[in-house]
Design a protein around this motif. Structure first.
Motif, PDB file in Angstrom:
ATOM      1  N   GLN A 233       0.827  -1.203   0.000  1.00 34.91           N
ATOM      2  CA  GLN A 233       0.000   0.000   0.000  1.00 34.91           C
ATOM      3  C   GLN A 233       0.865   1.260   0.000  1.00 34.91           C
ATOM      4  O   GLN A 233       0.536   2.243  -0.661  1.00 34.91           O
ATOM      5  N   VAL A 234       1.982   1.219   0.703  1.00 31.14           N
ATOM      6  CA  VAL A 234       2.862   2.387   0.775  1.00 31.14           C
ATOM      7  C   VAL A 234       3.402   2.729  -0.606  1.00 31.14           C
ATOM      8  O   VAL A 234       3.292   3.869  -1.071  1.00 31.14           O
ATOM      9  N   VAL A 235       3.971   1.763  -1.295  1.00 34.57           N
ATOM     10  CA  VAL A 235       4.570   2.013  -2.603  1.00 34.57           C
ATOM     11  C   VAL A 235       3.508   2.442  -3.615  1.00 34.57           C
ATOM     12  O   VAL A 235       3.686   3.424  -4.346  1.00 34.57           O
ATOM     13  N   MET A 236       2.391   1.743  -3.666  1.00 33.34           N
ATOM     14  CA  MET A 236       1.337   2.094  -4.620  1.00 33.34           C
ATOM     15  C   MET A 236       0.784   3.497  -4.339  1.00 33.34           C
ATOM     16  O   MET A 236       0.548   4.271  -5.264  1.00 33.34           O
ATOM     17  N   SER A 237       0.634   3.834  -3.069  1.00 35.91           N
ATOM     18  CA  SER A 237       0.119   5.158  -2.707  1.00 35.91           C
ATOM     19  C   SER A 237       1.138   6.257  -2.993  1.00 35.91           C
ATOM     20  O   SER A 237       0.764   7.373  -3.352  1.00 35.91           O
ATOM     21  N   GLN A 238       2.417   5.959  -2.856  1.00 37.86           N
ATOM     22  CA  GLN A 238       3.443   6.944  -3.208  1.00 37.86           C
ATOM     23  C   GLN A 238       3.425   7.219  -4.703  1.00 37.86           C
ATOM     24  O   GLN A 238       3.553   8.362  -5.132  1.00 37.86           O
ATOM     25  N   ILE A 239       3.264   6.181  -5.507  1.00 37.50           N
ATOM     26  CA  ILE A 239       3.228   6.367  -6.962  1.00 37.50           C
ATOM     27  C   ILE A 239       2.000   7.176  -7.367  1.00 37.50           C
ATOM     28  O   ILE A 239       2.073   8.067  -8.215  1.00 37.50           O
ATOM     29  N   GLU A 240       0.863   6.889  -6.733  1.00 40.43           N
ATOM     30  CA  GLU A 240      -0.362   7.620  -7.032  1.00 40.43           C
ATOM     31  C   GLU A 240      -0.324   9.052  -6.505  1.00 40.43           C
ATOM     32  O   GLU A 240      -1.092   9.891  -6.945  1.00 40.43           O
ATOM     33  N   GLY A 241       0.543   9.328  -5.529  1.00 35.98           N
ATOM     34  CA  GLY A 241       0.672  10.668  -4.983  1.00 35.98           C
ATOM     35  C   GLY A 241      -0.120  10.907  -3.717  1.00 35.98           C
ATOM     36  O   GLY A 241      -0.116  12.022  -3.180  1.00 35.98           O
ATOM     37  N   SER A 242      -0.799   9.896  -3.198  1.00 32.53           N
ATOM     38  CA  SER A 242      -1.574  10.087  -1.977  1.00 32.53           C
ATOM     39  C   SER A 242      -0.731   9.921  -0.707  1.00 32.53           C
ATOM     40  O   SER A 242      -1.158  10.328   0.363  1.00 32.53           O
ATOM     41  N   TYR A 243       0.462   9.330  -0.813  1.00 36.12           N
ATOM     42  CA  TYR A 243       1.406   9.253   0.300  1.00 36.12           C
ATOM     43  C   TYR A 243       2.656  10.028  -0.105  1.00 36.12           C
ATOM     44  O   TYR A 243       3.066   9.979  -1.261  1.00 36.12           O
ATOM     45  N   GLN A 244       3.267  10.685   0.864  1.00 34.14           N
ATOM     46  CA  GLN A 244       4.520  11.377   0.598  1.00 34.14           C
ATOM     47  C   GLN A 244       5.684  10.471   0.964  1.00 34.14           C
ATOM     48  O   GLN A 244       5.591   9.674   1.884  1.00 34.14           O
ATOM     49  N   GLU A 245       6.764  10.637   0.237  1.00 28.07           N
ATOM     50  CA  GLU A 245       7.978   9.904   0.566  1.00 28.07           C
ATOM     51  C   GLU A 245       8.867  10.837   1.375  1.00 28.07           C
ATOM     52  O   GLU A 245       9.004  12.014   1.050  1.00 28.07           O
ATOM     53  N   LYS A 246       9.429  10.317   2.458  1.00 22.79           N
ATOM     54  CA  LYS A 246      10.270  11.143   3.330  1.00 22.79           C
ATOM     55  C   LYS A 246      11.739  10.757   3.229  1.00 22.79           C
ATOM     56  O   LYS A 246      12.612  11.581   3.397  1.00 22.79           O
ATOM     57  N   ASP A 247      11.977   9.503   2.948  1.00 18.21           N
ATOM     58  CA  ASP A 247      13.348   8.998   2.864  1.00 18.21           C
ATOM     59  C   ASP A 247      13.946   9.362   1.507  1.00 18.21           C
ATOM     60  O   ASP A 247      13.330   9.129   0.469  1.00 18.21           O
ATOM     61  N   PRO A 248      15.175   9.914   1.472  1.00 16.85           N
ATOM     62  CA  PRO A 248      15.788  10.293   0.190  1.00 16.85           C
ATOM     63  C   PRO A 248      16.025   9.097  -0.747  1.00 16.85           C
ATOM     64  O   PRO A 248      15.917   9.234  -1.968  1.00 16.85           O
ATOM     65  N   THR A 249      16.315   7.935  -0.187  1.00 18.88           N
ATOM     66  CA  THR A 249      16.512   6.745  -1.021  1.00 18.88           C
ATOM     67  C   THR A 249      15.205   6.340  -1.683  1.00 18.88           C
ATOM     68  O   THR A 249      15.177   6.037  -2.885  1.00 18.88           O
ATOM     69  N   ILE A 250      14.124   6.345  -0.924  1.00 17.85           N
ATOM     70  CA  ILE A 250      12.820   6.000  -1.479  1.00 17.85           C
ATOM     71  C   ILE A 250      12.401   7.031  -2.519  1.00 17.85           C
ATOM     72  O   ILE A 250      11.790   6.695  -3.538  1.00 17.85           O
ATOM     73  N   LYS A 251      12.745   8.296  -2.296  1.00 17.71           N
ATOM     74  CA  LYS A 251      12.435   9.358  -3.271  1.00 17.71           C
ATOM     75  C   LYS A 251      13.099   9.054  -4.607  1.00 17.71           C
ATOM     76  O   LYS A 251      12.491   9.214  -5.670  1.00 17.71           O
ATOM     77  N   LYS A 252      14.333   8.580  -4.575  1.00 13.97           N
ATOM     78  CA  LYS A 252      15.041   8.214  -5.818  1.00 13.97           C
ATOM     79  C   LYS A 252      14.338   7.045  -6.508  1.00 13.97           C
ATOM     80  O   LYS A 252      14.182   7.042  -7.734  1.00 13.97           O
ATOM     81  N   TYR A 253      13.929   6.045  -5.720  1.00 10.65           N
ATOM     82  CA  TYR A 253      13.180   4.919  -6.293  1.00 10.65           C
ATOM     83  C   TYR A 253      11.878   5.403  -6.925  1.00 10.65           C
ATOM     84  O   TYR A 253      11.518   4.992  -8.025  1.00 10.65           O
ATOM     85  N   LEU A 254      11.173   6.274  -6.231  1.00 12.31           N
ATOM     86  CA  LEU A 254       9.903   6.789  -6.727  1.00 12.31           C
ATOM     87  C   LEU A 254      10.094   7.569  -8.019  1.00 12.31           C
ATOM     88  O   LEU A 254       9.348   7.377  -8.993  1.00 12.31           O
ATOM     89  N   ASP A 255      11.100   8.422  -8.058  1.00 16.58           N
ATOM     90  CA  ASP A 255      11.371   9.206  -9.273  1.00 16.58           C
ATOM     91  C   ASP A 255      11.699   8.299 -10.453  1.00 16.58           C
ATOM     92  O   ASP A 255      11.207   8.498 -11.567  1.00 16.58           O
ATOM     93  N   LYS A 256      12.527   7.284 -10.217  1.00 16.51           N
ATOM     94  CA  LYS A 256      12.907   6.347 -11.289  1.00 16.51           C
ATOM     95  C   LYS A 256      11.688   5.554 -11.758  1.00 16.51           C
ATOM     96  O   LYS A 256      11.503   5.340 -12.963  1.00 16.51           O
ATOM     97  N   THR A 257      10.834   5.160 -10.817  1.00 17.29           N
ATOM     98  CA  THR A 257       9.627   4.407 -11.173  1.00 17.29           C
ATOM     99  C   THR A 257       8.695   5.257 -12.022  1.00 17.29           C
ATOM    100  O   THR A 257       8.181   4.799 -13.049  1.00 17.29           O
TER     101      THR A 257
END
Length: 170
Positions: free
Chosen positions: A125-149
């Motif tokens: 749920q965390v990853v899917m919600s981050q991609i959809e934009g309903s959850y914010q990413e706080k960790d810089p590493t996860i932000k890089k994963y999200l941007d690449k995705t």
């Protein structure tokens, strides 16, 4: 001295097995990995009907524990073609990182087979919600994963994300 005796005993057992198996003319061949490109060529050759867009369903699951990190992916077309991929990550990853690694690998596979439209299923749920934009990413590493995705998802004509419960993501 004890270590040397153990090595000699092990060598003796290996030699005994080698002698017993030599009558069968067995050869060891190292297993090679299948490259995505060859898999893509195979799928494109046998599943593509000209003029008909192929919709693909993508099931993704990444996990991490003390023993290591890995991922499982199933990519299936609306024409019945199904590809399964399992990955063992060569580094320690947290659960969300393993989920993103699985998703990125599966998006690469989907592009290789020529997928244009995807429906992505995941139990994270965390990853899917981050991609959809309903959850914010706080960790810089996860932000890089999200941007690449998001960058990889932008290469498809369309995609849909569906969160499924863990029991359905087998």
């Amino acid at each position: 001295m004890k270590g040397i005796l153990q090595k000699i005993d092990l060598a003796g057992r290996i030699l005994q097995w080698a002698v017993e198996l030599s009558e069968f003319d067995l050869k060891y061949e190292a297993r090679t990995s299948i490259k995505f490109k060859y898999l893509a060529d195979f799928v494109a050759e046998y599943s593509d009907t000209p003029g008909t867009p192929i919709d693909w369903n993508l099931y993704v699951d990444g996990s991490s524990n003390k023993a290591g990190s890995g991922a499982g992916v199933i990519l299936e077309s609306n024409q019945g073609t199904q590809l399964e991929l399992s990955l063992r990550l060569g580094f320690f990853a947290l659960n969300n990182q393993a989920e993103y690694e699985a998703l990125l690998a599966s998006l690469k596979l989907a592009r290789e087979v020529g997928a244009q439209k995807l429906t992505i299923f995941s139990d994270s749920q965390v990853v899917m919600s981050q991609i959809e934009g309903s959850y914010q990413e706080k960790d810089p590493t996860i932000k890089k994963y999200l941007d690449k995705t998001k960058e990889q998802l932008g290469k498809f004509m369309g995609y849909e994300i569906r969160h499924i419960c863990r029991e359905q993501n087998v």
